[in-house]
Structure formats: structure tokens, C-alpha cells
Enzyme design. Structure first.
Site, PDB file in Angstrom:
ATOM      1  N   LYS A 102     -24.726 -37.760  22.463  1.00 13.30           N
ATOM      2  CA  LYS A 102     -23.748 -37.022  23.271  1.00 13.30           C
ATOM      3  C   LYS A 102     -22.522 -37.858  23.608  1.00 13.30           C
ATOM      4  O   LYS A 102     -21.430 -37.317  23.783  1.00 13.30           O
ATOM      5  CB  LYS A 102     -24.383 -36.603  24.607  1.00 13.30           C
ATOM      6  CG  LYS A 102     -25.600 -35.721  24.474  1.00 13.30           C
ATOM      7  CD  LYS A 102     -25.194 -34.297  24.233  1.00 13.30           C
ATOM      8  CE  LYS A 102     -26.407 -33.385  24.251  1.00 13.30           C
ATOM      9  NZ  LYS A 102     -26.023 -31.997  24.043  1.00 13.30           N
TER      10      LYS A 102
ATOM     11  N   TYR B 203     -27.322 -27.850  32.538  1.00 10.24           N
ATOM     12  CA  TYR B 203     -28.082 -27.162  31.486  1.00 10.24           C
ATOM     13  C   TYR B 203     -28.421 -25.808  32.085  1.00 10.24           C
ATOM     14  O   TYR B 203     -29.566 -25.452  32.259  1.00 10.24           O
ATOM     15  CB  TYR B 203     -29.326 -28.005  31.213  1.00 10.24           C
ATOM     16  CG  TYR B 203     -30.203 -27.642  30.046  1.00 10.24           C
ATOM     17  CD1 TYR B 203     -29.713 -27.615  28.741  1.00 10.24           C
ATOM     18  CD2 TYR B 203     -31.565 -27.380  30.236  1.00 10.24           C
ATOM     19  CE1 TYR B 203     -30.551 -27.326  27.674  1.00 10.24           C
ATOM     20  CE2 TYR B 203     -32.407 -27.093  29.177  1.00 10.24           C
ATOM     21  CZ  TYR B 203     -31.891 -27.070  27.893  1.00 10.24           C
ATOM     22  OH  TYR B 203     -32.717 -26.793  26.836  1.00 10.24           O
TER      23      TYR B 203
ATOM     24  N   ASP C 199     -18.740 -30.100  24.465  1.00 13.28           N
ATOM     25  CA  ASP C 199     -19.618 -31.267  24.570  1.00 13.28           C
ATOM     26  C   ASP C 199     -20.254 -31.540  23.203  1.00 13.28           C
ATOM     27  O   ASP C 199     -21.364 -31.109  22.925  1.00 13.28           O
ATOM     28  CB  ASP C 199     -20.690 -30.978  25.630  1.00 13.28           C
ATOM     29  CG  ASP C 199     -21.476 -32.219  26.001  1.00 13.28           C
ATOM     30  OD1 ASP C 199     -20.917 -33.319  25.906  1.00 13.28           O
ATOM     31  OD2 ASP C 199     -22.648 -32.072  26.387  1.00 13.28           O
TER      32      ASP C 199
ATOM     33  N   GLN D 202     -29.812 -37.078  18.730  1.00 11.57           N
ATOM     34  CA  GLN D 202     -30.364 -36.588  20.005  1.00 11.57           C
ATOM     35  C   GLN D 202     -31.879 -36.394  19.916  1.00 11.57           C
ATOM     36  O   GLN D 202     -32.625 -36.782  20.815  1.00 11.57           O
ATOM     37  CB  GLN D 202     -29.682 -35.256  20.337  1.00 11.57           C
ATOM     38  CG  GLN D 202     -30.078 -34.627  21.659  1.00 11.57           C
ATOM     39  CD  GLN D 202     -29.391 -33.259  21.872  1.00 11.57           C
ATOM     40  OE1 GLN D 202     -28.534 -32.859  21.100  1.00 11.57           O
ATOM     41  NE2 GLN D 202     -29.786 -32.570  22.921  1.00 11.57           N
TER      42      GLN D 202
ATOM     43  N   HIS E   2     -29.444 -20.233  26.785  1.00 11.52           N
ATOM     44  CA  HIS E   2     -29.429 -21.464  25.989  1.00 11.52           C
ATOM     45  C   HIS E   2     -30.740 -22.235  26.156  1.00 11.52           C
ATOM     46  O   HIS E   2     -31.363 -22.643  25.175  1.00 11.52           O
ATOM     47  CB  HIS E   2     -28.246 -22.342  26.405  1.00 11.52           C
ATOM     48  CG  HIS E   2     -28.240 -23.691  25.757  1.00 11.52           C
ATOM     49  ND1 HIS E   2     -28.038 -23.868  24.402  1.00 11.52           N
ATOM     50  CD2 HIS E   2     -28.428 -24.952  26.265  1.00 11.52           C
ATOM     51  CE1 HIS E   2     -28.091 -25.170  24.118  1.00 11.52           C
ATOM     52  NE2 HIS E   2     -28.334 -25.839  25.233  1.00 11.52           N
TER      53      HIS E   2
ATOM     54  N   TYR F 255     -34.072 -38.786  22.686  1.00 13.70           N
ATOM     55  CA  TYR F 255     -33.963 -38.198  24.031  1.00 13.70           C
ATOM     56  C   TYR F 255     -35.232 -38.293  24.883  1.00 13.70           C
ATOM     57  O   TYR F 255     -35.173 -38.126  26.100  1.00 13.70           O
ATOM     58  CB  TYR F 255     -33.465 -36.752  23.977  1.00 13.70           C
ATOM     59  CG  TYR F 255     -34.524 -35.688  23.784  1.00 13.70           C
ATOM     60  CD1 TYR F 255     -35.071 -35.458  22.530  1.00 13.70           C
ATOM     61  CD2 TYR F 255     -34.972 -34.922  24.861  1.00 13.70           C
ATOM     62  CE1 TYR F 255     -36.029 -34.477  22.351  1.00 13.70           C
ATOM     63  CE2 TYR F 255     -35.932 -33.945  24.690  1.00 13.70           C
ATOM     64  CZ  TYR F 255     -36.462 -33.727  23.438  1.00 13.70           C
ATOM     65  OH  TYR F 255     -37.419 -32.766  23.259  1.00 13.70           O
TER      66      TYR F 255
ATOM     67  N   GLU G  24     -20.883 -27.858  21.698  1.00 12.83           N
ATOM     68  CA  GLU G  24     -21.514 -27.105  22.782  1.00 12.83           C
ATOM     69  C   GLU G  24     -20.392 -26.449  23.580  1.00 12.83           C
ATOM     70  O   GLU G  24     -19.511 -27.130  24.118  1.00 12.83           O
ATOM     71  CB  GLU G  24     -22.375 -28.009  23.672  1.00 12.83           C
ATOM     72  CG  GLU G  24     -23.621 -28.484  22.942  1.00 12.83           C
ATOM     73  CD  GLU G  24     -24.658 -29.157  23.840  1.00 12.83           C
ATOM     74  OE1 GLU G  24     -24.269 -29.736  24.877  1.00 12.83           O
ATOM     75  OE2 GLU G  24     -25.853 -29.108  23.493  1.00 12.83           O
TER      76      GLU G  24
ATOM     77  N   THR H 148     -24.307 -25.781  27.702  1.00  7.11           N
ATOM     78  CA  THR H 148     -23.962 -24.784  26.688  1.00  7.11           C
ATOM     79  C   THR H 148     -24.113 -23.381  27.243  1.00  7.11           C
ATOM     80  O   THR H 148     -25.138 -23.047  27.837  1.00  7.11           O
ATOM     81  CB  THR H 148     -24.882 -24.950  25.469  1.00  7.11           C
ATOM     82  OG1 THR H 148     -24.841 -26.313  25.075  1.00  7.11           O
ATOM     83  CG2 THR H 148     -24.452 -24.057  24.322  1.00  7.11           C
TER      84      THR H 148
ATOM     85  N   GLU I 234     -18.864 -25.088  26.612  1.00  2.34           N
ATOM     86  CA  GLU I 234     -19.144 -25.279  28.040  1.00  2.34           C
ATOM     87  C   GLU I 234     -17.879 -25.060  28.866  1.00  2.34           C
ATOM     88  O   GLU I 234     -16.764 -25.081  28.349  1.00  2.34           O
ATOM     89  CB  GLU I 234     -19.661 -26.710  28.304  1.00  2.34           C
ATOM     90  CG  GLU I 234     -20.878 -27.070  27.461  1.00  2.34           C
ATOM     91  CD  GLU I 234     -21.663 -28.259  27.986  1.00  2.34           C
ATOM     92  OE1 GLU I 234     -21.494 -28.626  29.169  1.00  2.34           O
ATOM     93  OE2 GLU I 234     -22.465 -28.810  27.216  1.00  2.34           O
TER      94      GLU I 234
HETATM   95 CA    CA Z   1     -24.061 -30.325  26.992  1.00  7.06          CA
END
Ligand code: CA
Length: 427
Positions: A260, A135, A240, A247, A140, A251, A206, A356, A208
Site C-alpha cells: 500500500k 475499511y 489508494d 499485500q 467491499h 499482511y 482502490e 474502498t 476511496e
Molecule cells: Ca485502502
């Protein structure tokens, strides 16, 4: 300079200027075709290069690599030979395709080892046994903190002190062009305490960049930032997929789970760290100073332009993001050093994704959650429709490339088309 990176090199195979695969790239992947079982390959221009055939023709004999190493479903065994060997192979492919070098008569034998891209099927290149998602983009993390918590304190207290990450799901990482089915899950309606169940309504991508671990570290043996890049075989473009409504409900307190784990899409090509050498740049200043085990020297960021396109069923398409891998606050060497500092053993083929990658401006955000600002700023599509998140029938395409001194190194695309949620028979 690495010989295979020489910008003066030119192949006897014609490569268009906008190709992802000039002779300076030579990535690694796995393909199959009507007449062949899966085998390792590289790419040049519009062609896939069959490394097993090259090996049978004796082009690698003096390199003393195991006989059947290229006749393989995954790259893992090849990667495990170590950078010295895999770099020798990349250098040799470069020599074989170089217009100035005809020592092996490769040009005359080209029919044996070249396939048109459209005549082969690219496969998942790496057997991923463990996947970690970081992360590490400050833009982001700041956007998410602003959207869901407090704009004044968008970053949580730990964020500038360690590369935050979580242990992701490896089994559902799929290669580009694999259909993505809209997932079901629990969601919590606004102003309700009672969850509902159904297909995700807030499906997102996402943007990435992943890296593939190229060297294992034994359990109990951390890897320092100084040698971390020796443990990275190469980079792979990574989507992703995320179901934001699932989520949001699940989470807390342990982090991402079913929102995810239904799928991540990777490009079919692993671009070696060596091919990316010319594109190193300085990373952002880290303030406050990080703890000694996370300090590093040299340029550990890479200038890789990133693009996300949403393509509609009717073929019309719109670019929704232009970002760059260079924005990463935490670099890959720091991520790997942090991952192993507790003694955790990483293995060849493990995948670590960046998180991200958002840039500083709205046109460089790396997810629809940010681009549409939690659904408040819909994106206009060419057919007149709007997108806050991804619809059934949409194809999300990610592209990446570096460019310098007339050399353009591309990553291949990640493409994933969203298919409607399955009818569940839960009886
Ligand atoms: Ca991710």
C-alpha cells in the site's frame, strides 16, 4: 441554508452545466504558475481563483485574517484558522463572483486573479503528516471476505462493531497526474511456500473518499460523534493504489504495509463539508446496534456519485465502476470518534480515507480485485485487450460529483499513469 450554497446564485463567469466548479462549490487547493510562487486558490468553471491576489486587492481586509495566509505551499495554516474564518472566506469568494454583487468591482479586476486551468500547475493541497485508511464499505469487506475466506462468514466478528482501520503512509500521498511506478516486492506464488521477488503483477486501484482534519484534538481528548464534523475541513477524492500480490504475502498478522505504501493519489481540490451540506443522506441501518460512543444522530452520509475510468495509452477509455459514497456503512463522524476514543490526537491536515467504496452490484465495485473477481472475470477494453489488474501505460482516472436541484458539485479528478517498474541495482 449556507448563503454560498444557494442554488439561485449565478456567477458572472460562465460555468458549463457539466463543470465540477459552479459558484456553489468553491473548493480549496494550491497552485503555481510560470509567474507565481505556490499560493492558495479556489476554482470556478474553467478558472483557478488566486486567493493571494484577491487578498492583495483588499477583498478580504475586513475578515481580519493573517496577511500572508494565502501565500503558502499548503492549505494547513489556512485550515487551522478554523471553520468560522474559512467559511467567511468561502462566503466572500461567493459574493465576489456573484453576478448580483459588484460591491468590490471584482469583475473589472478579474484579470488579476483568474487563471485558466490549463495555464497553472495544481500542487498537493495539504501537508499530510498522518494518514489513516479505514475499511468502511460493507459491500467491499463482504466481497474481500468472500474472495479470500468464507462466503458464509465473509465479515470478521469485529466488523459491524467498529470501523476497522490501519495507520497508513503519509509521505507517498501524491497529487493527481503524478506518475506512479510499478512497485517491487515479495510475492508468494500459488501452491508455493517460497516467496519470489519482482515487480507487482497484480497492481490495483482502490476507489476511496478521504477527509481532511480541520481541527486538532489534544492528546487524551476524544471527539464525540456529535461534534466530529466540526473537526472535518473537507473531502478529497482518493485512489489508494494497492499491489495485491505483495499485500497477500505480507499482511498477516499486522496488516497492510509495502503493498500500500508506495503511493496514493489525491485530487487537487478539497471540497468543504459546507459545500456538501445539500447532499446529506441517511446512512445504512447498523445492525446490531453499535456501542454508545459510536451512535450518532442526523444524516451523516453524503450522496456522491463516483466513477473509475481506465484510459489506455492510445487514448481509448472505459468506465469500469460507478459507485457512490452514500453506501458507506461507517460514516466519517463515527470514524473520527473511533479514531480518537483512545485519546489519539489528530492534527490539522491529517487525512483519513474511507476504504474502498463498493456498491451492491458488480458494476459498482471499487477495485479491480472485485471487478475482475480475483482475475476470473476479465474486463474487455475498447482495443480488444483484457484487464484483470492495471497494466503499464494505463491511466486510472477517478471522478466524483453530487447533483441536486440543478446544482452539480464536482471533486476534480485523480489521475495516475502506471510507469514500468524501475530496473533495480541491488548490488
Ligand atoms: Ca485502502
Amino acid at each position: 441554508m449556507i448563503a454560498a450554497n444557494n442554488p439561485q446564485l449565478k456567477s458572472w463567469i460562465e460555468v458549463s452545466p457539466d463543470s465540477d466548479f459552479p459558484i456553489q462549490n468553491l473548493p480549496f487547493g494550491v497552485f503555481t504558475s510560470r509567474e507565481n510562487t505556490p499560493r492558495l486558490c479556489s476554482a470556478i468553471g474553467d478558472y483557478v481563483v488566486d486567493l493571494d491576489k484577491m487578498n492583495q486587492l483588499g477583498f478580504f481586509t475586513d475578515l481580519q485574517i493573517p496577511r500572508n495566509i494565502f501565500e503558502n505551499r499548503y492549505l494547513n495554516e489556512f485550515i487551522a484558522l478554523g471553520k468560522k474564518k474559512t467559511n467567511e472566506v468561502r462566503e466572500r469568494i461567493s459574493e465576489l463572483l456573484d453576478t448580483k454583487n459588484d460591491k468590490w468591482n471584482a469583475k473589472e479586476l478579474a484579470d488579476h486573479f483568474l487563471y485558466k486551468h490549463e495555464d497553472v500547475q495544481m500542487l498537493m493541497p495539504v501537508k499530510v503528516n498522518d494518514y489513516t485508511d479505514f475499511y468502511s464499505s460493507i459491500e467491499h469487506a463482504t466481497n474481500i471476505g468472500t474472495l479470500f475466506r468464507d462466503p458464509e462468514n465473509a465479515l470478521l466478528p469485529n466488523w459491524r462493531h467498529l470501523p476497522v482501520g490501519y495507520h497508513g503512509r503519509a509521505s507517498s500521498i501524491v497529487v493527481s497526474d503524478t506518475p506512479i511506478v510499478r512497485p517491487h516486492g515479495q510475492q508468494i506464488p500459488n501452491d508455493s511456500k517460497q516467496p519470489v521477488f519482482g515487480p507487482s503483477k497484480l497492481l490495483d486501484f482502490e476507489l476511496e473518499m478521504g477527509f481532511v482534519v480541520g481541527k486538532s484534538n489534544p492528546l487524551g481528548s476524544p471527539v464525540s460523534t456529535a461534534i466530529a464534523e466540526d473537526h472535518i475541513f473537507g473531502l478529497i477524492l482518493f485512489n489508494d493504489w494497492s499491489a495485491r500480490d505483495i499485500q497477500k504475502w505480507e499482511y498477516v498478522p499486522l496488516g497492510p504495509f509495502l503493498g500500500k505504501s508506495f503511493a496514493s493519489t489525491v485530487a487537487p481540490w478539497v471540497i468543504t463539508l459546507e459545500a456538501l451540506e445539500p447532499f446529506r443522506v441517511q446512512g445504512p441501518t447498523q445492525e446490531p446496534a453499535v456501542l454508545p460512543y459510536l451512535q450518532y444522530s442526523g444524516m451523516k452520509n453524503f450522496d456522491v456519485h463516483l466513477e473509475v475510468i481506465i484510459q489506455l495509452e492510445n487514448g481509448q477509455a472505459k468506465t469500469v465502476s460507478n459507485s457512490n459514497f452514500k453506501y458507506m456503512y461507517w460514516n466519517m463522524a463515527q470514524q473520527l470518534a473511533h479514531h480518537t476514543i483512545n485519546g489519539c490526537n489528530l492534527n490539522v491536515g491529517d487525512m483519513c480515507a474511507s476504504g474502498t467504496i463498493s456498491g451492491p452490484t458488480p458494476d459498482s465495485y471499487g477495485s479491480m480485485l472485485e471487478i475482475s473477481w480475483k482475475g476470473t472475470k476479465p474486463v474487455q477494453m475498447p482495443d480488444g485487450s483484457e484487464r484483470r489488474f492495471i497494466h503499464d501505460g494505463d491511466t486510472v482516472i477517478m471522478k466524483a460529483h453530487c447533483e441536486k436541484n440543478g446544482i452539480r458539485i464536482g471533486f476534480g479528478d485523480t489521475r495516475g499513469k502506471i510507469h514500468p517498474a524501475k530496473q533495480l541495482d541491488l548490488a
